[in-house]
Design a protein around this motif. Sequence first.
Motif, PDB file in Angstrom:
ATOM      1  N   ASP A   1      37.755  35.322  41.413  1.00  0.00           N
ATOM      2  CA  ASP A   1      37.843  35.107  40.006  1.00  0.00           C
ATOM      3  C   ASP A   1      37.998  36.501  39.453  1.00  0.00           C
ATOM      4  O   ASP A   1      37.978  37.550  39.925  1.00  0.00           O
ATOM      5  CB  ASP A   1      36.703  34.733  39.452  1.00  0.00           C
ATOM      6  CG  ASP A   1      36.370  33.467  40.274  1.00  0.00           C
ATOM      7  OD1 ASP A   1      36.766  32.548  39.968  1.00  0.00           O
ATOM      8  OD2 ASP A   1      35.275  33.470  40.823  1.00  0.00           O
TER       9      ASP A   1
ATOM     10  N   ARG B   1      42.042  30.570  35.707  1.00  0.00           N
ATOM     11  CA  ARG B   1      42.106  29.618  36.701  1.00  0.00           C
ATOM     12  C   ARG B   1      43.157  30.016  37.897  1.00  0.00           C
ATOM     13  O   ARG B   1      43.007  30.021  39.077  1.00  0.00           O
ATOM     14  CB  ARG B   1      42.449  28.136  36.342  1.00  0.00           C
ATOM     15  CG  ARG B   1      42.848  27.341  37.470  1.00  0.00           C
ATOM     16  CD  ARG B   1      41.765  26.919  38.474  1.00  0.00           C
ATOM     17  NE  ARG B   1      42.386  26.252  39.744  1.00  0.00           N
ATOM     18  CZ  ARG B   1      43.027  26.547  40.614  1.00  0.00           C
ATOM     19  NH1 ARG B   1      43.025  27.640  40.902  1.00  0.00           N
ATOM     20  NH2 ARG B   1      43.075  25.594  41.440  1.00  0.00           N
TER      21      ARG B   1
ATOM     22  N   THR C   1      37.812  24.257  36.943  1.00  0.00           N
ATOM     23  CA  THR C   1      38.256  24.366  35.445  1.00  0.00           C
ATOM     24  C   THR C   1      37.621  23.332  34.684  1.00  0.00           C
ATOM     25  O   THR C   1      37.746  22.372  35.100  1.00  0.00           O
ATOM     26  CB  THR C   1      39.918  24.351  35.433  1.00  0.00           C
ATOM     27  OG1 THR C   1      40.418  25.133  36.705  1.00  0.00           O
ATOM     28  CG2 THR C   1      40.712  24.894  34.340  1.00  0.00           C
TER      29      THR C   1
END
Length: 189
Positions: free
Chosen positions: A153, A60, A119
Motif C-alpha cells: 500500500d 487502490r 477498495t
Amino acid sequence: MPELNPPPLNLPDFSSVTGEHWIETLQDGSHVLIRPLRAEDREREKAFIQRLSPESRHQRFLGEIVDPGPVLMNQLMNVDTHNRVAYVALAHDNGVLQEVGISRYAASGAEHECECAITVADDWQHRGLGTLLMKHLIAAARKNHFTRMYSIDSASNVHMRKLADDLHFSRERDPDDATQVIHRLSLQD
C-alpha cells in the motif's frame, strides 16, 4: 415499555441472490450484500472503479487509472474459488444494484501466501464496510489453506493503515519503494 410493533427494517431486496452470500448491517444501519464476484459483475466493477475519486483509485492501484481497459478488467475478473478470490459488496441506489466495495486476494507464488487488496467507494467509507469485506476475505483465505496474507500500500493510505491496525496486520516499509508499506497477517490460528 417496549414497542409492541417496531417499525419494519428497510432492507434491500436481495431475493434473487443465490449461493454463498451475506447481508451485513453497517455501523450506520445501512445494509449491503456481500458475495463472491461473478462474471456478470464486469460492467458493475468497471463502473465502480470509474466512480472512485482519483485519490481512491491511486490508493487502490498505486498509480493513475482513469478508465480501466480490457487488460486490467480481465485481470480483475479472473477469479476462482481458491487461488483468486474476490468478494463484492452491493447496495441499492435508487433501485439500481451498485458495487460499493470489493476485497480480493491472489496467490502470490510463495507457498501458502496470498496478496490482498480492498477498495470501498468514497461515500461508503467510515461505515465498517472495509472491515467486513476483509474479514470475509481472511476467512476464505484460511479455508483455502493460506497461512500468510499481505498487502502493498501507499505509505500515505491512512484508511488501509487503520484497517490493518484494527485487524492486527504488521507493517514494514517496502524495501523496493520508500513510498510504500507492506502489511502482513499470519492466518494461522
